[in-house]
Design a protein around this motif. Structure first.
Motif, mmCIF file in Angstrom:
data_model
loop_
_atom_site.group_PDB
_atom_site.id
_atom_site.type_symbol
_atom_site.label_atom_id
_atom_site.label_comp_id
_atom_site.label_asym_id
_atom_site.label_seq_id
_atom_site.Cartn_x
_atom_site.Cartn_y
_atom_site.Cartn_z
ATOM 1 N N ARG A 1 0.851 -1.192 0.000
ATOM 2 C CA ARG A 1 0.000 0.000 0.000
ATOM 3 C C ARG A 1 0.885 1.240 0.000
ATOM 4 N NH1 ARG A 1 -5.085 0.877 3.997
ATOM 5 N NH2 ARG A 1 -5.662 -1.014 2.884
ATOM 6 N N LEU A 2 0.675 2.126 -0.979
ATOM 7 C CA LEU A 2 1.439 3.366 -1.092
ATOM 8 C C LEU A 2 0.642 4.500 -0.469
ATOM 9 C CD1 LEU A 2 3.850 4.995 -2.208
ATOM 10 C CD2 LEU A 2 2.588 5.204 -4.365
ATOM 11 N N ILE A 3 1.265 5.211 0.479
ATOM 12 C CA ILE A 3 0.625 6.347 1.150
ATOM 13 C C ILE A 3 1.344 7.619 0.704
ATOM 14 C CG2 ILE A 3 0.093 7.419 3.374
ATOM 15 C CD1 ILE A 3 0.262 4.561 4.591
ATOM 16 N N ILE A 4 0.592 8.532 0.108
ATOM 17 C CA ILE A 4 1.173 9.772 -0.426
ATOM 18 C C ILE A 4 0.698 10.960 0.413
ATOM 19 C CG2 ILE A 4 1.355 11.285 -2.436
ATOM 20 C CD1 ILE A 4 0.772 8.867 -4.201
ATOM 21 N N SER A 5 1.634 11.646 1.049
ATOM 22 C CA SER A 5 1.303 12.855 1.815
ATOM 23 C C SER A 5 1.920 14.078 1.146
ATOM 24 C CB SER A 5 1.780 12.726 3.268
ATOM 25 O OG SER A 5 3.156 12.479 3.303
ATOM 26 N N GLU A 6 1.663 15.253 1.711
ATOM 27 C CA GLU A 6 2.032 16.485 1.017
ATOM 28 C C GLU A 6 3.480 16.885 1.211
ATOM 29 O OE1 GLU A 6 -0.101 20.823 0.683
ATOM 30 O OE2 GLU A 6 -1.332 19.039 0.884
ATOM 31 N N LYS A 7 4.059 16.483 2.343
ATOM 32 C CA LYS A 7 5.434 16.866 2.637
ATOM 33 C C LYS A 7 6.178 15.687 3.251
ATOM 34 C CE LYS A 7 4.597 21.821 3.231
ATOM 35 N NZ LYS A 7 4.678 22.967 4.149
ATOM 36 N N ALA A 8 7.514 15.767 3.202
ATOM 37 C CA ALA A 8 8.350 14.668 3.662
ATOM 38 C C ALA A 8 8.178 14.387 5.155
ATOM 39 C CB ALA A 8 9.814 14.970 3.350
ATOM 40 N N ASN A 9 8.125 15.460 5.977
ATOM 41 C CA ASN A 9 8.014 15.211 7.416
ATOM 42 C C ASN A 9 6.647 14.640 7.786
ATOM 43 O OD1 ASN A 9 6.835 17.633 6.800
ATOM 44 N ND2 ASN A 9 7.666 18.757 8.544
ATOM 45 N N ALA A 10 5.596 14.975 7.020
ATOM 46 C CA ALA A 10 4.276 14.374 7.259
ATOM 47 C C ALA A 10 4.318 12.884 6.940
ATOM 48 C CB ALA A 10 3.217 15.073 6.410
ATOM 49 N N SER B 1 4.798 3.396 -7.303
ATOM 50 C CA SER B 1 3.461 2.984 -7.753
ATOM 51 C C SER B 1 3.518 1.658 -8.514
ATOM 52 C CB SER B 1 2.848 4.068 -8.645
ATOM 53 O OG SER B 1 2.627 5.252 -7.906
ATOM 54 N N LYS B 2 4.616 1.398 -9.223
ATOM 55 C CA LYS B 2 4.739 0.152 -9.982
ATOM 56 C C LYS B 2 4.676 -1.072 -9.074
ATOM 57 C CE LYS B 2 7.455 2.143 -13.773
ATOM 58 N NZ LYS B 2 8.797 2.215 -14.411
ATOM 59 N N LYS B 3 5.104 -0.907 -7.819
ATOM 60 C CA LYS B 3 5.122 -2.030 -6.874
ATOM 61 C C LYS B 3 3.858 -2.079 -6.016
ATOM 62 C CE LYS B 3 10.079 -1.120 -6.373
ATOM 63 N NZ LYS B 3 11.142 -0.728 -5.402
ATOM 64 N N ALA B 4 2.987 -1.048 -6.138
ATOM 65 C CA ALA B 4 1.843 -0.911 -5.220
ATOM 66 C C ALA B 4 0.614 -1.663 -5.701
ATOM 67 C CB ALA B 4 1.524 0.562 -5.024
ATOM 68 N N ASP B 5 -0.195 -2.119 -4.723
ATOM 69 C CA ASP B 5 -1.499 -2.728 -5.020
ATOM 70 C C ASP B 5 -2.628 -1.738 -4.775
ATOM 71 O OD1 ASP B 5 -0.326 -5.351 -5.469
ATOM 72 O OD2 ASP B 5 -0.014 -5.386 -3.294
ATOM 73 N N SER B 6 -2.365 -0.711 -3.924
ATOM 74 C CA SER B 6 -3.381 0.304 -3.617
ATOM 75 C C SER B 6 -2.686 1.590 -3.198
ATOM 76 C CB SER B 6 -4.315 -0.180 -2.494
ATOM 77 O OG SER B 6 -3.580 -0.380 -1.291
ATOM 78 N N VAL B 7 -3.453 2.686 -3.226
ATOM 79 C CA VAL B 7 -2.901 4.004 -2.881
ATOM 80 C C VAL B 7 -3.818 4.698 -1.882
ATOM 81 C CG1 VAL B 7 -2.141 6.249 -3.760
ATOM 82 C CG2 VAL B 7 -1.955 4.250 -5.210
ATOM 83 N N VAL B 8 -3.213 5.332 -0.891
ATOM 84 C CA VAL B 8 -3.962 6.187 0.037
ATOM 85 C C VAL B 8 -3.425 7.609 -0.103
ATOM 86 C CG1 VAL B 8 -4.551 6.702 2.432
ATOM 87 C CG2 VAL B 8 -4.371 4.321 1.673
ATOM 88 N N ILE B 9 -4.299 8.549 -0.435
ATOM 89 C CA ILE B 9 -3.918 9.962 -0.498
ATOM 90 C C ILE B 9 -4.088 10.562 0.896
ATOM 91 C CG2 ILE B 9 -4.496 12.216 -1.476
ATOM 92 C CD1 ILE B 9 -3.111 10.306 -3.422
ATOM 93 N N ALA B 10 -2.989 11.113 1.438
ATOM 94 C CA ALA B 10 -3.018 11.675 2.794
ATOM 95 C C ALA B 10 -2.505 13.111 2.782
ATOM 96 C CB ALA B 10 -2.176 10.816 3.733
ATOM 97 N N THR B 11 -2.810 13.845 1.717
ATOM 98 C CA THR B 11 -2.438 15.259 1.623
ATOM 99 C C THR B 11 -3.376 16.091 2.495
ATOM 100 O OG1 THR B 11 -3.796 15.339 -0.365
ATOM 101 C CG2 THR B 11 -1.422 15.116 -0.675
#
Length: 738
Positions: A2-11, A95-105
């Motif tokens: 599962r790939l989790i994408i946030s807005e900044k590195a420290n988040a 993303s190539k290795k991911a099965d799902s994505v969570v947007i956490a921006t």
């Protein structure tokens, strides 16, 4: 995975630490950090963006400002280019290795758009992810809030993202088209271009109109009478009539007064001052401006404190705490904060905690409140000021009302009525913790009716009525909000743009002559962009996009139609428009009188070097010149140096504190200033060397050198390039013309 994408590195790092069921493994894709951990038995990777990964821009063939007709930009295709290539590559690779994505921006219009932009990169690399996307929405980077958000994942709001994209596109279309037109009409290219923006311009008009009111104001004389009285203790009084419009009447009253005044009435009145309401964005930025921190700087500091987990999300309209917020838990965090621990203990000792409520209640984010403890030593001074402001405001909203006692004393001297008074705090309540703007108590001596007091001195004061005051940045934010100009997220940067473009200076805000001229020309020939109505209507349309009531394309196309009409009107008035603006530019270039011949000194540029200097209008008969600072906006002050008699200027540079100087580098004051700077620099270097030596001793002699090497070799984050055209072929600004 599962790939989790946030807005900044420290988040991204904090999310991994909060959710991890065991250890977190840190890694990098080239220079972009990511964090691998296990949550609910599934491998997760958390990665942070650097804000927007895609930026809107026009195709390359539209980049030449002089050759491309500005009107062609109205309907030109808008492309989305990758602004952070390293981040984009990391998102694609993971993303190539991911099965799902969570947007956490961040959970707002802008954050949703940033998340959707990142998703487009994910889908490019792995189309199978399109059916496996979820959204985590939280209002604070705390373990409890983040865990709850991931337990209650929702869908990404395409409508909310579309509203953000509509604003982005409209701002580009309007800003680029009109900025280019104005720059061509006035022949101002390169870094000297004159920006126009959908929100920036009506805000500039607001400031300029207030300045015109001030200049058109005709002061009226009036007279006041004041007296210093004493009855053991000294206190002041004034004539009960207040302002006299007739000098003769005022003079008679003054002469009637004797050396003695008799107390005719003593009144005491208690009052209650309710505690302040919770901070929303506008309230917070206004309060920050009142303690000397500009809205744009306060917004950046608050964002940093949010991503560090110390305060809640700083962009909110809400002024009512949600019932789910555990006040005692927050207070428990604040017991260790310097300066408020004892006050917190007092609140915790109370039974029920009943916070104040404001008029605005929304469901997206709570009001701004502290979410974690941090010590003063862990923050910079400006960060600590903002953190303290939020902490103390939160504590104030849970506090009792303050109580005051107002004493009013009426007296009579020679048949003339006088009045005096003072207010003291009888119960501190919330004032005990939220001291900002608190006035000192005005103690009145104990007086009784019929009691005589001595008139030690009386004053006859001639005064004039004053023009309407200029907008302070805090007040300007509230006016913009009331008029629907911009959003809670964009208003601070819009105000800052006006400073950066040299349209305004100082706080309260003073427009330059160029700013006044641009505002006047826009109001005369492009009234749609000079008034708040159109901008406010577009903001309402964007809200409708986010609510699914209309489409992004419909709103953008409608704004294009309005822009075409504005453009046609401008085209027919090009000469008049340019004349008005150049009058303002010329006015700003006049620095003051030449000491040699008395004519005006003006800002000029050397033909060969391009360096600017002050030269006399009397050239070639008068060859007086002065060097000018190479960088920063130069603002004539209309004053002369008391040491050398040369004109004084203010120099405003981005990222530096403005400074005032005379233009004569040989002035004694200049030499003193240079010496003071050199001494301060030497003292700082000496202090740094002493600290380095101390650190070296503490670390066995080698630690200091390691730390110093780390500091000097660490790569600085790339600053966002200011969107300024360089030469005729430069691209137009995207954000700077909002």
């Amino acid at each position: 995975m599962r790939l989790i994408i946030s807005e900044k590195a420290n988040a991204a790092k904090k999310i991994a630490q909060f959710l991890a069921e065991d250890s977190v493994r840190d890694g990098k894709h080239r220079s972009v950090p990511h964090h691998t951990f296990t949550w609910k038995g599934e491998e997760c990777v958390s990665v942070g963006l650097k804000g927007h990964v895609l930026n809107p821009e026009y195709p390359e063939e539209y980049s030449n400002w002089q050759k491309v007709e500005p009107s062609s930009l109205i309907d030109a295709e808008i492309l989305k280019s990758v602004s952070e290539k390293g981040v984009a590559e990391a998102i694609r690779a993971l993303s190539k290795k991911a099965d799902s994505v969570v947007i956490a921006t961040d959970f707002d219009r802008e954050g949703e758009l940033i998340g959707v932009e990142a998703l487009s990169l994910s889908f490019e690399a792995n189309p199978a992810l399109m059916d496996h996307v979820e959204r985590a929405r939280f209002s604070a980077l705390t373990k409890g809030e983040v865990t709850r958000a991931f337990e209650e994942l929702v869908e990404v709001s395409r409508e909310l993202a579309a509203a953000g994209e509509a604003r982005q596109d409209i701002d580009l279309i309007w800003g680029a088209t009109l900025t280019r037109w104005v720059s061509r009409a006035t022949k101002r290219y390169g870094s000297a271009f004159l920006s126009v923006g959908r929100v920036q311009s009506p805000t500039l008009v607001l400031i300029s109109e207030r300045e015109r009111e001030r200049r058109a104001f005709n002061p009226e004389p009036y007279w006041e009478i004041e007296a210093n009285l004493r009855n053991g203790e000294a206190f002041g009084a004034r004539h009960a009539a207040g302002r006299f419009k007739d000098e003769a009447v005022a003079r008679t009253a003054y002469e009637n007064m004797t050396d003695v005044a008799t107390v005719t009435e003593v009144k005491e009145k208690s009052a209650t001052r309710p505690a302040p309401t919770p901070f929303n964005t506008t309230g917070f930025l206004t309060a920050a401006a009142n303690i000397g921190i500009s809205p744009s700087r306060a917004a950046r500091l608050a964002e940093d404190l949010y991503t560090d987990g110390y305060i809640s999300y700083p962009r909110t309209d809400n002024t009512v705490y949600p019932k789910s917020l555990d006040m005692r838990e927050v207070l428990g965090q604040l017991k260790r904060v310097e300066g408020v621990g004892e006050y917190v203990d007092g609140l915790l000792a109370k039974g029920e905690l009943t916070p104040t409520r404001g008029k605005k209640e929304t469901t997206d984010h709570p009001p701004i409140y502290p979410t974690g403890h941090v010590s003063k030593n862990a923050l910079r001074d400006d960060q600590w000021k903002i953190y303290q402001l939020v902490v103390r405001r939160f504590l104030a909203t849970l506090s009792e009302p303050a109580k005051t006692l107002r004493t009013t004393v009426r007296l009579e001297s020679g048949g003339e009525p006088l009045v005096s008074g003072g207010t003291v705090v009888t119960h501190e309540g919330w004032l005990g913790v939220y001291h900002y703007g608190r006035r000192a108590d005005e103690e009145m001596p104990k007086l009784e009716e019929g009691q005589p007091v001595r008139v030690e001195e009386k004053e006859f004061l001639a005064k004039e009525t004053q023009p309407p005051s200029r907008y302070g940045q805090g007040r300007l934010l509230r006016v913009m909000e009331d008029l629907g100009l911009g959003t809670k997220a964009t208003r601070p940067s819009i105000i800052q743009n006006l400073y950066d473009r040299g349209y305004v200076h100082d706080d309260p805000v003073v427009p330059t002559e160029t700013g006044m001229a641009v505002a006047r020309a826009l109001k005369d020939f492009a009234s749609e962009i000079a008034t708040h109505e159109m901008t406010a209507e577009l903001e309402r349309s964007m809200d409708e996009i986010s609510e699914g009531k209309t489409s992004k394309d419909a709103v953008v196309d409608e704004s294009r139609d309005v822009l075409r009409k504005v453009y046609e009107h401008l085209q027919s008035s090009e000469t008049e428009f340019a004349d008005i603006v150049w009058d303002g530019i010329r006015e700003d270039s006049i620095l003051g009188p030449c000491k040699k011949c008395g004519k005006n000194l003006t800002i000029r540029k050397a033909k060969k070097s391009g360096k600017r200097f002050a030269g006399c209008e009397g050239y070639p008969d008068c060859d007086q010149t002065y060097s000018l600072p190479p960088r920063g906006e130069i603002i004539p002050l209309g004053t002369l140096c008391d040491a050398c008699g040369s004109p004084e200027i203010k120099v405003v540079s981005f990222g530096r504190r403005p400074w005032i100087t005379c233009i004569d580098m040989s002035c004694p004051k200049q030499q003193e200033r240079r010496q003071a700077i050199a001494e301060a620099r030497a003292a700082k270097e000496k202090e740094a060397a002493a600290k380095a030596a101390e650190d070296g001793d503490a670390e066995g002699g080698d630690g200091a050198s390691k730390k110093t090497r780390a500091k000097t070799t660490r790569k600085k984050p790339a600053a966002k390039a200011a969107a300024k055209p360089k030469g005729a072929a430069a691209k137009e600004p995207v954000k700077s013309t909002t």
